[in-house]
Design a protein around this motif. Structure first.
Motif: not given
Lengths: 423, 423, 423, 423
Positions: A351-356, A377-378, A401-406
């Motif tokens: 699984l890969a999380l691609m963040l911004s 996520v972007d 936004d990546v902050e909310s996501f994380l």
């Protein structure tokens, strides 16, 4: 119709609802051929496969060849298949003319003696074949070495299109969610569940992270994910590592105080000073060991044994000594980290999380076999669409936004889905 | 220089760091005039005003007039000012030719006997004057009634540019934050503090909300804000109310289940059925009273006495009976709600949250005096820039998804700044 | 006030309308100091400089030092300045602790014997000084060699803020146009005029181009610009060159036919085959020489002696043999091309067009001195804002598609401004 | 299987490549039913229809009912169909509970005596039925009058999904182009050809235009399109008309000079003065007649007999007297203009260009039957995706600036495809 060339094709699996059969019929007619359905057994239950035997006709043999070639790409098998043709690599780093160009989907080649599944599946490669060892595997350009046999043409190559599961799944079949208007908490809860499942099954989780992860003050959530054991591999660039060190040393990112949100006078210098300190120390690891770097994502990653690959780019300041500045080497290291812990057919990373980050995410997406689940996520919908739409089977895109996501993801992993407290 | 026309201008306040003086010098030279500084006292402390008396020269009287006119717009006063000139409205809804077109900044007019501050300040209006009552006020087109005296030309009109506070403030001086890369939690914490301050001082808070508030599953956070007493006025359109009712009746928004995030078969019909139910009941309030509507933003707003103005648009389905379909009437209702609870010079609404709606936010922004603090939240940076940049003094723009924003805001109000649990 | 430390600062130039004076006053008071204006002569005409002598006071000497340091960054000179302090580089690639971090604005250092202007000005570098040769120049990290003297602290360093011209200029003073709503033809006409002026004066024009230039079918416009002599330097990545070769060999870009706009069956393979052909040939130049490459941007660039720097990235397919895969080397080559044809203080490249590429544009923008005019074109407003806002003095941003931009630009250069035919 | 309920369904047309058959099979199994294919004749040529007779089974009659209901939505016919059920409207503007909610696709209802095609097809309406006249037609909420019979439930309603043409078409089958990376000239050439074909066939062309059309200086291109006879209907808002009048009277749009691109001092007042002039004159037409308005899009539209509908919004300044401020009336006028010149089943408007306006484009898109070709142009990809993806069969989205689009379109219509001069 007696004068026409014909051959018998066989389709098995979920051939109707996966569009195999309609696409094949369409293709045959587009090329000027015709067909007759010889046998059609339609599966009745979720896990029943269907079977279709269909005879295709064309006026000219070369048209028939083209039909068979394309049919194979759709997953059909000719009843009487021929083995692959190969040519030898003559020049270092150059494929033979006419080479077969791979997709990221499971592929098999027909050698004398039967079908062999291709190892290290990856798109935009060539297929090397060792007939004696009965092995086939993907090679990027830089692995094309004189003497290797490489598949040319489409004969004897078959790909297995993924069959759509009838179960409702969050990781959709070729249908990524990229809306910013859907309830996000639900998706994040399902991603957290998937991450737990991957870890339980012994798979590795890859995070591809852009500088925004630190900019936006979300670094500590990523650190938490690492501590909780949900990150085994981290791909990133120079910028996120520099911001992370700057935050650890000075409490700022690009000169902006991460607590107050205010710009610091001459704060931009922090960025350069952070780079200089790491260069003086020799590496991030050396800074951790000497006690100079006591917090942040990089420190947490080092402490927890995460496999970190920092790939450079032409816009880097510095860069840090840990950054790989030669791009071929960076790609080699990334491929190594993806397959580490897996086998020839399934990479360790599940699984890969691609963040911004568009640059590193595209680089990564190009290397992953289709079966690896990806989450993109972007805040920019165009980036999410571009990333989520790379032919992987199972991708989710979130415009947020990546902050909310994380933040939500950490909560979903630690205490279950969010939003309960305010209801 | 003896042949030239000249006049003496006077600037007071923070004339240097607010750019009044440099802009004035620049303007004079741009128009071909010249100046001599007669007196310059620079304030030493934060609250010390400065004073500058400056003589301006021009070769032609009309150039000097233009200089004085523009100087007045910059906040300067001619030492010898002349009163405003007016013309009478002749035609219903039509200003006299040459009318003075207002800005959203505090404005005064010079009548015989002294300066009078303009009431109901709003941009893109005309200035009505009643010399007997010594009153001046802004009138939109539809209030231009035959017989009213309206200011023409720029003579005798003075605006007061806001002076920049030297205190570091979140609500910046003409400098809105629209970055998606800054730490968001910090900003949201400060917004929460500001909302508390507004409520403590008896001010009203306005929410302008788009359908995304419900789409994204954030409706319950907005309801919570209402229950906590942080929303007195709600401007919205048909869509958010319909989605909200649909969510209450069927658990979906546009046919998407808000809990599972999955589309419901024939779920889009829920949208139409929700509209039909409200039309059958006669109004949202009637549905609440009859017990048909038992949850959601609209129900909470009705229960808590929020002043709701639903302004229609040409793309509305239905619409709900509560929606004002005549645009002039909708504007009148919005203006009424903005000023309600205030006085002639300060509206009751002291802070406006604009959440994921461009149409209603622009409509609202155009009506607000410059002193009302505004917070604009949208996932599209272009929307935030456009909204945050409307000449208000004190605006913040956040590029984020509205669900995350409201979630954090509720938490910041209820339990202080977020992110603590994961650090 | 007799107990307080004080010093006399001197400001010259357009100190009021460039904000030097107000910013200085503001800064002094922010730091708790105070000031008295000793002399203020305000220039009357466009080219008259102003002069201000201002005494600043502080209770503590270190506060006064800080005031003087910041004043110098604002362009002020202490009446009694002290020369720079330096430290020696001890470690290859590492600056001495406390190094002065450069901006992209013209900078001078005070050595014994007077002020010396810094050569090769660039942001985020250190300042090397050779006292004997009376030379100072910017060094990126990789040029920090043991034995070099590098400026530490801010003493004796002065930057020259650009003064705003009073002439109306298209290349605005720190105020880039990024709107998609303004008339575009006008801007493009002015850019064309500027390009002609640069060429007449012997300056070089740099194009930084992304793959979209070829994708969108705009390659032939860029070729035309090259043929007309308006491109001397081209910075790009692997992708644009591959697309360009693919277009020349197969008439497609990423498998999409550039004439019909339709996807070609198996067309994506063209991308890989194009790469393989160039790798087999050894270089783009070899393909041109052998007659294999007969059209396209790269062929035109090679034929016309354009200096091409292709910088690699981690997401590259192939890459082409012409691509520089080591990032330090790529940066060195870019710096070389920027300064080629200029002198120590003014680079040969006088104008840069940045077309649809964020990665290479940021890399380039970071290397350019502030005086180089830049034009940033992208369909994404966020990219344009980010690029146009890098502290260059003279930048224009256009939110439009690159095909339209290049089309109009070629027309504006060849036949004057567009739009005439339809009026 | 003898105990189970079953029924025989019949599918005709391009049932395999249009996905009718696979979707039906999928749906049956999803609902827990099963099926047996009784007959399957697959068409061999492009225009050969296929036929499938399939028996479906379910354990419970209500499941079978649901299967038949959904099968009908997919275009299947039960061999033994039942006529529609209706209920009477009881309350003005309110549909009966359980009403059938329409799509924008061709629909028929089964009355005693056979299938009747629904007139004035439009999404999100109810179906009124007159059994005596054997008529059925769509009614929006405001046309629900007591006494009308309205269809309830799904029985006896059949929609005709569009069959995909095997010819390669620019107006794709449910697959809109929204890329900004494709060659745009090709698309625009094909749009021009389509516009010519529509006019030749006597169809009307609708332009839905946002203020950007005038802002960007593209008004004269739209005027040219009108003069050339390619615009019969114009939907717009207050803003574009005001900008257009401002441009005609003052040469500016929102105070920006359209020739020089520079902001005019006090230019924003032009906006208000333009509004006031039209209000004084009484209407745009009166201004044209009196010679006050001598150029611009509105003047050209009036001169050429274009049917103009200006729909108001809550953010309007003024508005102009020509603007319809009551939203129900605006919708009525738009529907009238769409169907004018057509018949019950095909509206007069055969092609719609939606230019840089989300509000009016969505309003319009909601009213158009699926067969009307739509072209959506906006610089924001999110807007294009949203507009192009409204279930119309034939839509094209272009991410570009509207000025470039109109410029190319006029050229493509007047002199053929662009770009030749520079090749």
């Amino acid at each position: 119709m007696s004068q026409r060339a014909s051959t018998l094709l066989r389709l098995e699996g979920h051939i109707i609802d996966s569009m195999m059969l309609p696409q094949l019929m369409d293709m045959v007619m587009d090329l000027g051929g015709s067909f007759e359905v010889r046998e059609l057994k339609v599966g009745q239950r979720n896990d029943d496969p269907s079977l279709c035997r269909i005879e295709v006709f064309a006026d000219q043999p070369q048209v028939l060849d083209e039909i068979v070639r394309r049919a194979r790409d759709l997953g059909a098998r000719a009843e009487h298949d021929e083995p692959v043709e190969t040519a030898r690599v003559q020049q270092e780093g150059v494929y033979p003319e006419g080479f077969y160009s791979t997709s990221n989907m499971p592929t098999s080649v027909l050698l004398e003696g039967g079908w062999v599944r291709v190892a290290k599946q990856e798109m935009d490669c060539a297929l090397a074949v060792d007939r004696q060892l009965r092995r086939a595997w993907c090679i990027p350009f830089y692995e094309a070495r004189p003497g290797l046999d490489v598949v040319v043409g489409h004969r004897g190559v078959r790909i297995t299109p993924r069959e759509r599961s009838r179960d409702t799944e969050i990781f959709g079949f070729m249908a990524s969610e990229v809306s910013s208007e859907k309830p996000k908490n639900v998706l994040i809860g399902q991603i957290a569940a998937e991450m737990k499942a991957v870890r339980t099954a012994g798979g590795r989780i890859l995070v591809v992270g852009g500088p925004g992860v630190v900019h936006t003050g979300a670094g500590h959530y990523l650190s938490r994910l690492i501590e909780l054991g949900y990150v085994q591999v981290l791909f990133a660039g120079n910028a996120i590592a520099v911001h992370d060190v700057e935050a650890a040393l000075f409490g700022t990112a690009l000169g902006v105080n991460l607590t107050s949100g205010l710009a610091i006078e001459h704060g931009h210098e922090h960025h350069m000073r952070a780079i200089n300190r790491v260069r003086a120390a020799g590496s991030l690891e050396a800074m951790v060991e000497s006690g100079q770097l006591t917090s942040g994502v990089m420190k947490t990653a080092i402490d927890n044994g995460v496999e970190v690959v920092l790939g450079g780019s032409v816009r880097d300041d510095g860069p840090l000594p840990d950054v790989i500045t030669e791009m071929g080497e960076a790609q080699r290291r990334m491929r190594g980290a993806i397959w580490q812990g897996g086998d020839d057919f399934e990479p360790g990373v599940r699984l890969a999380l691609m963040l911004s980050t568009m640059l590193h995410s595209i680089a990564t997406g190009n290397m992953l076999p289709a079966a690896v689940r990806t989450v993109c996520v972007d805040i920019n919908p165009a980036v999410v669409t571009k990333l989520a739409d790379r032919g992987t089977w199972q991708s989710i895109g979130l415009v947020t936004d990546v902050e909310s996501f994380l933040h939500e993801l950490v909560r979903a992993i630690e205490v279950g889905p969010a939003g309960e407290e305010a209801r």
